[in-house]
Design a protein around this motif. Structure first.
Motif, PDB file in Angstrom:
ATOM      1  N   GLN A 125       1.785   9.860 -10.102  1.00  0.00           N
ATOM      2  CA  GLN A 125       0.729   9.045  -9.501  1.00  0.00           C
ATOM      3  C   GLN A 125      -0.486   9.895  -9.117  1.00  0.00           C
ATOM      4  OE1 GLN A 125       2.033   5.893  -6.630  1.00  0.00           O
ATOM      5  NE2 GLN A 125       4.073   6.742  -6.994  1.00  0.00           N
ATOM      6  N   LEU A 126      -0.244  11.075  -8.587  1.00  0.00           N
ATOM      7  CA  LEU A 126      -1.347  11.960  -8.221  1.00  0.00           C
ATOM      8  C   LEU A 126      -2.112  12.422  -9.459  1.00  0.00           C
ATOM      9  CD1 LEU A 126       0.487  14.105  -5.517  1.00  0.00           C
ATOM     10  CD2 LEU A 126      -1.400  12.512  -5.090  1.00  0.00           C
ATOM     11  N   ALA A 127      -1.386  12.692 -10.537  1.00  0.00           N
ATOM     12  CA  ALA A 127      -2.032  13.104 -11.784  1.00  0.00           C
ATOM     13  C   ALA A 127      -2.916  11.998 -12.335  1.00  0.00           C
ATOM     14  CB  ALA A 127      -0.967  13.501 -12.811  1.00  0.00           C
ATOM     15  N   THR A 128      -2.425  10.769 -12.225  1.00  0.00           N
ATOM     16  CA  THR A 128      -3.230   9.627 -12.678  1.00  0.00           C
ATOM     17  C   THR A 128      -4.493   9.492 -11.833  1.00  0.00           C
ATOM     18  OG1 THR A 128      -1.247   8.459 -13.435  1.00  0.00           O
ATOM     19  CG2 THR A 128      -3.218   7.129 -13.023  1.00  0.00           C
ATOM     20  N   LEU A 129      -4.344   9.730 -10.537  1.00  0.00           N
ATOM     21  CA  LEU A 129      -5.489   9.603  -9.624  1.00  0.00           C
ATOM     22  C   LEU A 129      -6.622  10.547  -9.999  1.00  0.00           C
ATOM     23  CD1 LEU A 129      -6.579   8.379  -6.903  1.00  0.00           C
ATOM     24  CD2 LEU A 129      -5.563  10.397  -5.788  1.00  0.00           C
ATOM     25  N   VAL A 130      -6.295  11.798 -10.326  1.00  0.00           N
ATOM     26  CA  VAL A 130      -7.342  12.792 -10.618  1.00  0.00           C
ATOM     27  C   VAL A 130      -7.573  12.976 -12.115  1.00  0.00           C
ATOM     28  CG1 VAL A 130      -6.902  14.021  -8.466  1.00  0.00           C
ATOM     29  CG2 VAL A 130      -5.697  14.723 -10.552  1.00  0.00           C
ATOM     30  N   LYS A 131      -6.870  12.142 -12.927  1.00  0.00           N
ATOM     31  CA  LYS A 131      -6.985  12.235 -14.397  1.00  0.00           C
ATOM     32  C   LYS A 131      -6.678  13.659 -14.886  1.00  0.00           C
ATOM     33  CE  LYS A 131     -10.359   8.479 -14.800  1.00  0.00           C
ATOM     34  NZ  LYS A 131     -10.279   8.055 -13.376  1.00  0.00           N
ATOM     35  N   ALA A 132      -5.591  14.211 -14.392  1.00  0.00           N
ATOM     36  CA  ALA A 132      -5.196  15.572 -14.759  1.00  0.00           C
ATOM     37  C   ALA A 132      -4.831  15.655 -16.242  1.00  0.00           C
ATOM     38  CB  ALA A 132      -4.012  16.016 -13.904  1.00  0.00           C
ATOM     39  N   LYS A 133      -5.286  16.704 -16.892  1.00  0.00           N
ATOM     40  CA  LYS A 133      -4.989  16.899 -18.309  1.00  0.00           C
ATOM     41  C   LYS A 133      -3.556  17.394 -18.533  1.00  0.00           C
ATOM     42  CE  LYS A 133      -9.805  18.009 -19.424  1.00  0.00           C
ATOM     43  NZ  LYS A 133     -10.737  19.070 -19.880  1.00  0.00           N
ATOM     44  N   LYS A 134      -2.988  17.998 -17.490  1.00  0.00           N
ATOM     45  CA  LYS A 134      -1.645  18.579 -17.615  1.00  0.00           C
ATOM     46  C   LYS A 134      -0.840  18.245 -16.371  1.00  0.00           C
ATOM     47  CE  LYS A 134       0.600  23.132 -18.037  1.00  0.00           C
ATOM     48  NZ  LYS A 134       0.360  24.600 -18.013  1.00  0.00           N
ATOM     49  N   ILE A 135       0.446  17.998 -16.550  1.00  0.00           N
ATOM     50  CA  ILE A 135       1.347  17.729 -15.432  1.00  0.00           C
ATOM     51  C   ILE A 135       2.471  18.759 -15.473  1.00  0.00           C
ATOM     52  CG2 ILE A 135       2.922  16.073 -14.367  1.00  0.00           C
ATOM     53  CD1 ILE A 135       1.315  13.833 -15.618  1.00  0.00           C
ATOM     54  N   THR A 136       2.692  19.453 -14.346  1.00  0.00           N
ATOM     55  CA  THR A 136       3.710  20.500 -14.287  1.00  0.00           C
ATOM     56  C   THR A 136       4.703  20.201 -13.170  1.00  0.00           C
ATOM     57  OG1 THR A 136       2.025  22.103 -15.009  1.00  0.00           O
ATOM     58  CG2 THR A 136       4.116  22.981 -14.165  1.00  0.00           C
ATOM     59  N   PRO A 137       5.830  19.580 -13.504  1.00  0.00           N
ATOM     60  CA  PRO A 137       6.848  19.309 -12.478  1.00  0.00           C
ATOM     61  C   PRO A 137       7.679  20.546 -12.168  1.00  0.00           C
ATOM     62  CG  PRO A 137       7.545  18.415 -14.585  1.00  0.00           C
ATOM     63  CD  PRO A 137       6.195  19.044 -14.810  1.00  0.00           C
ATOM     64  N   ILE A 138       8.546  20.423 -11.178  1.00  0.00           N
ATOM     65  CA  ILE A 138       9.479  21.496 -10.840  1.00  0.00           C
ATOM     66  C   ILE A 138      10.373  21.767 -12.046  1.00  0.00           C
ATOM     67  CG2 ILE A 138      11.411  22.149  -9.344  1.00  0.00           C
ATOM     68  CD1 ILE A 138      10.164  20.229  -7.236  1.00  0.00           C
ATOM     69  N   GLU A 139      10.658  23.031 -12.282  1.00  0.00           N
ATOM     70  CA  GLU A 139      11.504  23.407 -13.413  1.00  0.00           C
ATOM     71  C   GLU A 139      12.738  24.161 -12.916  1.00  0.00           C
ATOM     72  OE1 GLU A 139       9.927  24.609 -17.449  1.00  0.00           O
ATOM     73  OE2 GLU A 139      10.657  26.554 -16.734  1.00  0.00           O
ATOM     74  N   VAL A 140      13.880  23.797 -13.469  1.00  0.00           N
ATOM     75  CA  VAL A 140      15.149  24.464 -13.154  1.00  0.00           C
ATOM     76  C   VAL A 140      15.655  25.141 -14.418  1.00  0.00           C
ATOM     77  CG1 VAL A 140      17.526  24.154 -12.383  1.00  0.00           C
ATOM     78  CG2 VAL A 140      15.716  22.747 -11.388  1.00  0.00           C
ATOM     79  N   GLU A 155      -8.307  18.372 -12.070  1.00  0.00           N
ATOM     80  CA  GLU A 155      -8.494  17.808 -13.408  1.00  0.00           C
ATOM     81  C   GLU A 155      -7.720  18.585 -14.470  1.00  0.00           C
ATOM     82  OE1 GLU A 155     -12.599  17.426 -14.349  1.00  0.00           O
ATOM     83  OE2 GLU A 155     -13.008  15.959 -12.766  1.00  0.00           O
ATOM     84  N   LYS A 156      -7.573  19.875 -14.276  1.00  0.00           N
ATOM     85  CA  LYS A 156      -6.855  20.690 -15.268  1.00  0.00           C
ATOM     86  C   LYS A 156      -5.347  20.523 -15.172  1.00  0.00           C
ATOM     87  CE  LYS A 156     -10.291  24.367 -15.922  1.00  0.00           C
ATOM     88  NZ  LYS A 156     -10.540  25.841 -15.833  1.00  0.00           N
ATOM     89  N   ASP A 157      -4.812  20.448 -13.936  1.00  0.00           N
ATOM     90  CA  ASP A 157      -3.364  20.456 -13.769  1.00  0.00           C
ATOM     91  C   ASP A 157      -2.963  19.795 -12.459  1.00  0.00           C
ATOM     92  OD1 ASP A 157      -0.663  21.078 -14.177  1.00  0.00           O
ATOM     93  OD2 ASP A 157      -0.850  23.060 -13.264  1.00  0.00           O
ATOM     94  N   ALA A 158      -1.936  18.951 -12.522  1.00  0.00           N
ATOM     95  CA  ALA A 158      -1.259  18.431 -11.326  1.00  0.00           C
ATOM     96  C   ALA A 158       0.102  19.109 -11.300  1.00  0.00           C
ATOM     97  CB  ALA A 158      -1.119  16.919 -11.403  1.00  0.00           C
ATOM     98  N   HIS A 159       0.382  19.839 -10.235  1.00  0.00           N
ATOM     99  CA  HIS A 159       1.502  20.776 -10.232  1.00  0.00           C
ATOM    100  C   HIS A 159       2.387  20.573  -9.012  1.00  0.00           C
ATOM    101  CE1 HIS A 159       2.528  24.912 -12.020  1.00  0.00           C
ATOM    102  NE2 HIS A 159       3.519  24.605 -11.204  1.00  0.00           N
ATOM    103  N   SER A 160       3.724  20.534  -9.223  1.00  0.00           N
ATOM    104  CA  SER A 160       4.702  20.528  -8.129  1.00  0.00           C
ATOM    105  C   SER A 160       5.165  21.951  -7.862  1.00  0.00           C
ATOM    106  CB  SER A 160       5.931  19.694  -8.499  1.00  0.00           C
ATOM    107  OG  SER A 160       5.635  18.327  -8.536  1.00  0.00           O
ATOM    108  N   TRP A 161       5.350  22.268  -6.589  1.00  0.00           N
ATOM    109  CA  TRP A 161       5.869  23.577  -6.189  1.00  0.00           C
ATOM    110  C   TRP A 161       6.937  23.369  -5.127  1.00  0.00           C
ATOM    111  CZ3 TRP A 161       3.340  27.538  -8.797  1.00  0.00           C
ATOM    112  CH2 TRP A 161       2.068  27.250  -9.301  1.00  0.00           C
ATOM    113  N   THR A 162       7.828  24.334  -4.995  1.00  0.00           N
ATOM    114  CA  THR A 162       8.804  24.285  -3.907  1.00  0.00           C
ATOM    115  C   THR A 162       8.717  25.554  -3.072  1.00  0.00           C
ATOM    116  OG1 THR A 162      10.544  25.236  -5.312  1.00  0.00           O
ATOM    117  CG2 THR A 162      10.451  22.821  -5.130  1.00  0.00           C
TER     118      THR A 162
END
Length: 358
Positions: A46-61, A282-289
């Protein structure tokens, strides 16, 4: 985040690995397989859609499928030992399915027996590590200079407490909780100290009872540092090969509910006592822990060490508030965009923008 998949032989560890990685894992040398899995987060979408991010980076395991441990009483060695030492948590696969063509190495399927047996093997392994180190420390304490002796005595005391916990049939992960103690023990690779997700690997005939089984085994085994989940790995591995539409239709037909693979990994994140924050643009919406209780400065370092080094202040807003107001500008106008300093404690779901200068 590294997760080691462990358990007894013929428990379905590799099937679990294939289910969680959707069959995209690969060999890492020896008998180990390794695969990376991204954990979807609707908030990030949803946040990526809001800012029209070109890339989405979720948490990775990163998942490591290890060969069966403690075969013929042998301790983990080689690459398996290295993987275990750096793993953030253990995914302990416990067989709860019946298959005549895959006999259980102990003659019958008994999840509770297997859980106890594996815990005992881990405790015995850790006791050996502790005893060997204490033997060396005994020599060090007697021969060291005063300053070195004090350091060795502190380590000796901590390891002595760990030995007492194990000899008292308790689990290290439940009793050793102090952050300084955990830091001091980090290089010993103590398996019973690591957070553990017990994963019951059930058969298709038990899928409709998955929630009841999870509640039952959670009541028996869930504690500090230990959680329980249930997965029909065989079914999930097959569904991973289908399109999302085909898989959804098959789940409805089987009464299998929603995709459980990501729920399993989400439980690992909670087990590790982590909070998730977001950086968006705009470039990236990123999750961090970061660990629960981490500061804004630590969060900045998680993104980049330069940002941590040049930290000035952080602009912070809860993810749902940002969606409500539609932009940082509107949120600021309504007094919802806060300015925080280095010591601010990061909260679950914070959207953070760090202002820095290097």
């Amino acid at each position: 985040m590294d997760l080691a998949i462990v358990g007894l032989r013929a428990g379905g560890k590799t099937t679990v690995f294939n289910a969680l990685t959707a069959g995209h894992g690969g060999a890492a040398g020896g008998a180990e397989q390794i695969g990376a899995v991204k954990i979807p987060d609707d908030r990030l979408e949803q946040l990526a859609t809001l800012v029209k991010a070109k890339k989405i980076t979720p948490i990775e395991v990163t998942l490591h499928d290890l060969p069966a441990l403690f075969e013929r009483g042998a301790a983990p060695s080689g690459s398996s030992a290295e993987t275990l030492s750096r793993a953030d948590a253990l995914l302990h696969v416990v067989r709860a399915f019946e298959r005549d063509d895959v006999p259980h190495p102990r003659g019958s399927v008994d999840p509770e027996r297997d859980i106890r047996a594996f815990e005992e093997e881990m405790a015995f392994n850790d006791l050996g590590v502790i005893e060997r180190r204490l033997e060396k420390l005994d020599i060090t304490v007697r021969a060291a200079r005063p300053g070195e002796r004090e350091v060795a005595e502190r380590e000796q005391s901590l390891l002595g407490r760990c030995r007492d916990v194990i000899n008292g049939s308790a689990r290290l992960r439940e009793r050793i909780r102090d952050a300084q103690d955990l830091k001091a023990l980090a290089n010993f690779g103590l398996l019973s100290l690591k957070p553990q997700l017990i994963l019951l690997n059930i058969g298709e005939s038990e899928v409709e009872r998955a929630s009841d089984l999870e509640a039952e085994f959670s009541g028996r085994y869930a504690s500090a540092g230990t959680a329980v989940s249930v997965l029909c790995a065989g079914l999930e591995a097959e569904l991973a090969e289908l399109t999302s539409e085909e898989a959804a239709a098959f789940r409805r037909e089987m009464g299998a509910g929603e995709d459980t693979t990501h729920a399993v990994l989400g439980k690992v994140v909670r087990l590790l006592d982590l909070v998730t924050f977001f950086t968006i643009g705009e470039k990236d919406a990123h999750s961090w822990t970061v660990p629960t209780g981490a500061s804004a400065l630590q969060a900045a370092g998680r993104v980049h060490t330069d940002i941590e080094r040049g930290f000035i202040r952080a602009e912070v807003i809860a993810w749902d508030k940002l969606l409500e107001f539609g932009s940082h500008t509107e949120a600021r106008r309504h007094g919802q965009l806060r300015t925080e300093g280095k010591q601010y404690t990061v909260q679950e779901g914070d959207v953070i923008n760090v202002l820095f200068n290097v």
